[in-house]
Each structure stands twice: as structure tokens, then as C-alpha cells.
Design a protein around this motif. Sequence first.
Motif, PDB file in Angstrom:
ATOM      1  N   THR A 148     -60.471  27.066 -15.362  1.00 40.31           N
ATOM      2  CA  THR A 148     -59.634  27.514 -14.251  1.00 40.31           C
ATOM      3  C   THR A 148     -59.869  28.988 -13.946  1.00 40.31           C
ATOM      4  O   THR A 148     -59.966  29.389 -12.777  1.00 40.31           O
ATOM      5  CB  THR A 148     -58.156  27.277 -14.577  1.00 40.31           C
TER       6      THR A 148
ATOM      7  N   ASP B  81     -56.601  22.915  -6.783  1.00 41.51           N
ATOM      8  CA  ASP B  81     -56.153  22.709  -8.161  1.00 41.51           C
ATOM      9  C   ASP B  81     -55.934  21.209  -8.334  1.00 41.51           C
ATOM     10  O   ASP B  81     -54.942  20.666  -7.877  1.00 41.51           O
ATOM     11  CB  ASP B  81     -54.866  23.502  -8.390  1.00 41.51           C
TER      12      ASP B  81
ATOM     13  N   ASP C 106     -51.778  26.290 -12.743  1.00 41.51           N
ATOM     14  CA  ASP C 106     -52.386  27.456 -13.389  1.00 41.51           C
ATOM     15  C   ASP C 106     -53.110  28.376 -12.403  1.00 41.51           C
ATOM     16  O   ASP C 106     -52.992  29.603 -12.518  1.00 41.51           O
ATOM     17  CB  ASP C 106     -53.348  27.008 -14.490  1.00 41.51           C
ATOM     18  N   PRO C 107     -53.882  27.859 -11.431  1.00 46.75           N
ATOM     19  CA  PRO C 107     -54.488  28.777 -10.460  1.00 46.75           C
ATOM     20  C   PRO C 107     -53.444  29.602  -9.698  1.00 46.75           C
ATOM     21  O   PRO C 107     -53.677  30.778  -9.423  1.00 46.75           O
ATOM     22  CB  PRO C 107     -55.257  27.835  -9.522  1.00 46.75           C
TER      23      PRO C 107
ATOM     24  N   ASP D  48     -61.091  22.509  -9.018  1.00 48.32           N
ATOM     25  CA  ASP D  48     -60.865  22.730 -10.448  1.00 48.32           C
ATOM     26  C   ASP D  48     -60.271  21.452 -11.028  1.00 48.32           C
ATOM     27  O   ASP D  48     -59.140  21.085 -10.712  1.00 48.32           O
ATOM     28  CB  ASP D  48     -59.904  23.912 -10.630  1.00 48.32           C
TER      29      ASP D  48
END
Length: 400
Positions: A143, A165, A172-173, A247
Amino acid sequence: MSPRILVIDDDDDTHLFLKLTLQPHGHQVIGAHSVTQGLNAARRENPDLIVLEAAIENGAGFDLCRRLRLLPGGRTRPILIVSRLRDREDLVRGLEHGASAYLTKPADPTELVVRVHMLLRYDQAPRPTVILVVGAKGGVGATTIAVNLGVALARRWREKVALIDAEFPGGDPAVQLDLRPTHTLADLISYGQSVDVEMVEGVLQEHSSGLRLLSAPIGVLDELPPSDFLVPIINLMAGHQTYVIVDMPASMREHVEVTARQADHILVVVVPELTALSRAGILLDSLTRRLDSDVETHPQFCLVLNQVGRGGSILVDELPEGLEAYPSVRIRYDARRVLASINAGVPLVLRSPRSAIARELVQLAQSLRRPGPATGRHSTISDRIRAVLSRLHVPRLGED
């Protein structure tokens, strides 16, 4: 060259109607009268557009539509259903199975021509370069690499970049970019193939660098979305984004395999430990075998060796057997800067642009850019990565 239109319908009158309607506008009309003939013709003729009867062979046209999307070039080729099935449920079902548009019979000739021309123009929109970033296992930093690649492309080269994402649960991004999305992929998934551009645009959130994020929901979903849920979303970014970075973890194997068919570049991220390298080998072997049968899909693979020089990492002079054939890059270990950037919500390439690790990430982003006049029309990621690495001393695994 005149647009080639494949008509798949079991009714001879429909074939005659479509030829008389479309040929005067300069279109070449190719006929198929069954599911098998349609699939074979789609593979052989590589049409610019497909017109399909959903009711063919007792409704087999819906599944045929889905299968056509999986063929080489099928992800961007428009499919127009022209059917005697008139219920709203049939229309929704057709769109869910991948149709670009749906008309009912008897179709108005003028409306048919306008719709065909609209679909052909849409198909000519510039397709984004799709970069799939896959972590061989959790915790390898995939990531962080995806976020920094996106920010580098958007900020340094002013490219139009979207980061998806695709990990569930995700978020998380958004943390690394210090964004708080009010809408996520969960808002699009339920629409399936009927999602439209306006919906996607409404969910994308822009970062100060210019990168646009399509975040996954933070909470756990009742079930994972279907493996092809990103196909229509990425297709709709044609003409709107120059690069789309996805991702996605290797644990979502079926999703990775489907998304790989849309990808131009596949980056498999590992750390210098045997378990991660072993899983990367299995993943790469699986992807290459599945994609070998797709003659038009030639994604460029790259092995990203992250956290090189980390204490306790394995010491090897060469990659394990099976991995040495893939182009590879190495990103050095710099835990202090990585953690500081994540906690601050400022990507490394912005927070510590002069650091060695940030320079390596920018160089990786540069190697993924579309070739221009300076690099040559036919250069590949392998050529460009090697060109970048030839100017650097990149430490082997285990070197300081």
C-alpha cells in the motif's frame, strides 16, 4: 477502416434489418446465429462492437455477454443488447452481465444508429494505463508503494491518476493520504455493471497532490464483491484518467486474476524473507499461466523487493529459482521515514523527497510512465526499469 460490428442473433429478419440499417453508414456487419458461433466470431474477427440478442438459446445471451467480456479486448469493447425481452428485470440483468446499453425490439432505426455511434465514440476514448500492485503477503508495504507511486505520477508529472483501494476491509491508503472519504467502493458495488461515470466521479476523493482516491470501506462487508467488480469501474475511467493504480492483496486471488486481465503492469511486492518470496513465486506462476492464453493481454510483470537491507533478512546473491526471469527493483529499508510519513499522513515522496527511498520510489514511478518520444514508442517497463537501474548502484538483498 470501417467499424466492424458483430451481430449475434438467431433471427434472420434481425440480421437483415441491422445490415440494411448499419451498412449505409459505413459499418461492416458480421453475422452469427448461435452462442458458439458468436464466441468464435468474436475471437476471430475482433469486432469494434457487438450487437447481441439476450433471448438467444432460451436466454443464454446474458451469460454470453459476460463471457464476451472475458475475451481478449472484451473489457473495452462495447456490447449493445437488442432484444425481444422487454421487462425491466431483463434490462437490469443485461447491464449486470456487462452490456454497455440495452434496446428492445422492434428497435427504431434512427435510435439504433445514434446508439451505435455513441458506443463507438466511447470505445475510442483514451484508455488509462492500469497498474496492479499486489502484496505477496500482508505487511510487505504494498500500500505504501501504491500510494507513493500515485502521488509521484500526479504531483511530479501532473498526470491524471486514480488510486483504487481494493482491499476489504480497507482504508489504509486514505490514512496515508490523510483523507476521510465520505463515500467508498461499497457505494458502487451494488450497482454491478450498471454503474456509470457520474457515480464513480462522486466517490473519488482528491488529494492535494492531484491523486484521486477510490477508497475501500473500513468496515467488514457481509461478503466479498464478485471477482469482476472492478471491471466496469476501470472501464468508465477511460478518457478521465491517464493512470489507474489498483492496490489489492494476493489473498483475494480470484479478484487479482480478473483484474490482471485489465492491467498493463503488475507489480508484485515482497520483502527479503523466504515466505514472501515463495508466495510471490506461486502468484506469478499462476498469473502467467492464466494470462498466456490471452493473446492480446501482455501485462508487464515486475518484482518489487521492498525493505532491502532490513536486519535479519535473508542474504542471497540471486533471486530464488522461478523469480530470476522477472524484472525486479529494490526499495531500501528505512523504517523511521516510512513510519513517520504514515503517521503524519504525508507520503514519503512529499515528506522526504530528497531521501534515498523517496528517490527510488520516484524512479519506479518514472519507469511505469507511458513511453514518449524520448523513450521510443516500443519501450517496455523491462527496458525502462533496466535503463534506470543501469545508472544506479542498487544493493542486492542483504547489502547495506
